[in-house]
Motif scaffolding. Structure first.
Motif, PDB file in Angstrom:
ATOM      1  N   UNK A 174       0.646  -1.568   0.369  1.00  0.00           N
ATOM      2  CA  UNK A 174       0.115   0.105   0.186  1.00  0.00           C
ATOM      3  C   UNK A 174       1.055   1.396   0.080  1.00  0.00           C
ATOM      4  N   UNK A 175       2.249   1.741   0.476  1.00  0.00           N
ATOM      5  CA  UNK A 175       3.132   1.826   0.827  1.00  0.00           C
ATOM      6  C   UNK A 175       3.862   2.665  -0.577  1.00  0.00           C
ATOM      7  N   UNK A 176       4.126   1.609  -1.139  1.00  0.00           N
ATOM      8  CA  UNK A 176       4.812   1.432  -2.197  1.00  0.00           C
ATOM      9  C   UNK A 176       3.568   1.974  -3.301  1.00  0.00           C
ATOM     10  N   UNK A 177       2.438   2.237  -3.594  1.00  0.00           N
ATOM     11  CA  UNK A 177       1.404   2.155  -4.496  1.00  0.00           C
ATOM     12  C   UNK A 177       0.665   0.914  -5.367  1.00  0.00           C
ATOM     13  N   UNK A 178       1.184  -0.255  -5.271  1.00  0.00           N
ATOM     14  CA  UNK A 178       1.355  -1.446  -5.942  1.00  0.00           C
ATOM     15  C   UNK A 178       0.026  -1.710  -5.479  1.00  0.00           C
ATOM     16  N   UNK A 179      -0.836  -1.517  -4.378  1.00  0.00           N
ATOM     17  CA  UNK A 179      -1.747  -1.641  -4.510  1.00  0.00           C
ATOM     18  C   UNK A 179      -2.536  -0.887  -3.296  1.00  0.00           C
ATOM     19  N   UNK A 180      -4.032  -0.130  -3.702  1.00  0.00           N
ATOM     20  CA  UNK A 180      -4.448   0.985  -3.142  1.00  0.00           C
ATOM     21  C   UNK A 180      -5.097   0.682  -1.832  1.00  0.00           C
ATOM     22  N   UNK A 181      -4.930   2.143  -1.183  1.00  0.00           N
ATOM     23  CA  UNK A 181      -5.943   1.802   0.129  1.00  0.00           C
ATOM     24  C   UNK A 181      -7.554   2.206  -0.651  1.00  0.00           C
ATOM     25  N   UNK A 182      -8.327   1.684  -0.375  1.00  0.00           N
ATOM     26  CA  UNK A 182     -10.057   2.197  -0.090  1.00  0.00           C
ATOM     27  C   UNK A 182     -10.069   3.055   0.351  1.00  0.00           C
ATOM     28  N   UNK A 183      -9.052   3.118   1.939  1.00  0.00           N
ATOM     29  CA  UNK A 183      -9.580   4.459   2.548  1.00  0.00           C
ATOM     30  C   UNK A 183      -8.907   4.685   3.052  1.00  0.00           C
ATOM     31  N   UNK A 184      -8.647   6.464   3.552  1.00  0.00           N
ATOM     32  CA  UNK A 184      -6.672   6.547   4.504  1.00  0.00           C
ATOM     33  C   UNK A 184      -6.353   7.099   3.752  1.00  0.00           C
ATOM     34  N   UNK A 185      -4.928   7.091   4.155  1.00  0.00           N
ATOM     35  CA  UNK A 185      -4.140   8.741   3.514  1.00  0.00           C
ATOM     36  C   UNK A 185      -2.201   7.349   3.797  1.00  0.00           C
ATOM     37  N   UNK A 186      -1.964   7.946   2.797  1.00  0.00           N
ATOM     38  CA  UNK A 186      -0.439   7.486   2.838  1.00  0.00           C
ATOM     39  C   UNK A 186       0.182   8.812   2.325  1.00  0.00           C
TER      40      UNK A 186
END
Ligand SMILES: Nc1ncnc2c1ncn2[C@@H]1O[C@H](COP(=O)(O)OP(=O)(O)OP(=O)(O)O)[C@@H](O)[C@H]1O
Ligand SMILES: [Mg+2]
Length: 236
Positions: free
Chosen positions: A49-61
């Motif tokens: 999620x941090x690497x943006x390979x998988x995207x979060x549905x909610x929340x912030x990085x």
């Protein structure tokens, strides 16, 4: 102070599987922070999620205070976050040197100094520089995965179980190298199942359990925590 990395209430899904259920954590400049947890807890998902390979549905990085969730993975690498993924994932048909070259794809300029730095950290890779990565031993491939990530000149290095499958001696070496990398100024987020080793190298840590952070503390306090000792350090 702006955190190097801040996750704010991250929810990540795989289809209907709710893998991260509100993960919040911070990593400050110069720290080694470890994320420990059992199989399937969501550690790799957090790094992806941090690497943006998988995207979060909610929340912030937030990386140095800037929201990066909408970025593409290569853009995140370009901003200064590199990941040595779980299971190594080196380019097996390329040589060691070509793998290192690939690690520098996100940046411009001469790479010779950085290749030399990687060879200093991992003399074995220098010996094997013309060898195809697929013919390296597991430990050597692990070194190459870390070396390749360093070629991006990251300010934040994400390591997903760097000790997996390594002998005790190689594990010691890898952890010493993580200390060296951190000593040279790189901030590190370290995912590990080897909690004991992780606590030895980390300043702070988080414990992830089924997608939620259940403990956050200094590495020393986590290592002394009865719940952690029982669940992750094999004490009865
Ligand atoms: N591509 C995917 N599709 C569906 N579910 C997935 C996918 N990747 C991971 N999951 C699920 O998400 C959860 C978290 O997985 P993740 O790989 O983040 O765990 P982990 O903590 O890294 O575990 P391990 O220590 O075994 O590497 C698990 O239940 C896993 O089955
Ligand atoms: Mg994992």
């Amino acid at each position: 102070m702006t955190h190097a990395l801040e996750l704010v209430d991250i929810h990540t899904y795989y289809g209907k599987i709710h893998a991260l259920k509100g993960v919040s954590m911070t990593v400050d400049p110069g720290e080694v922070v470890t994320l420990i947890g059992s199989n399937g807890a969501g550690k790799s998902t957090t790094l992806r999620t941090i690497s943006a390979i998988t995207h979060a549905r909610e929340g912030k990085v937030l990386f140095n205070g800037v929201e990066i969730q909408a970025e593409k993975p290569h853009a995140v690498v370009g901003m200064g976050i590199a990941q040595a993924p779980e299971g190594r994932h080196v380019f097996t048909r390329m040589t060691v040197y070509e793998n290192l070259q690939m690690g520098a794809f996100s940046r411009s300029g001469d790479i010779a100094d950085d290749v030399a730095r990687v060879y200093d950290l991992f003399p074995r890779l220098k010996e094997r520089r013309a060898q195809r990565a697929g013919t390296l031993s597991g430990g050597e491939q692990q070194m190459l995965a870390i070396g390749r990530a360093l070629m991006a000149k990251p300010t934040l290095l994400l390591l997903d179980e760097p000790s997996m499958g390594l002998s005790p001696i190689l594990t010691e070496q890898i952890f010493q190298i993580i200390r060296d990398i951190n000593g040279q100024g790189t901030t590190v987020l370290l995912v590990e199942q080897n909690a004991q080793m992780a606590f030895n190298v980390a300043h702070r840590g988080y414990v992830l359990q089924t997608g939620q952070i259940i403990l956050a503390n200094t590495a020393a306090n986590l290592a002394a925590d009865p719940q952690v000792r029982q669940a992750y350090l094999g004490e009865i």
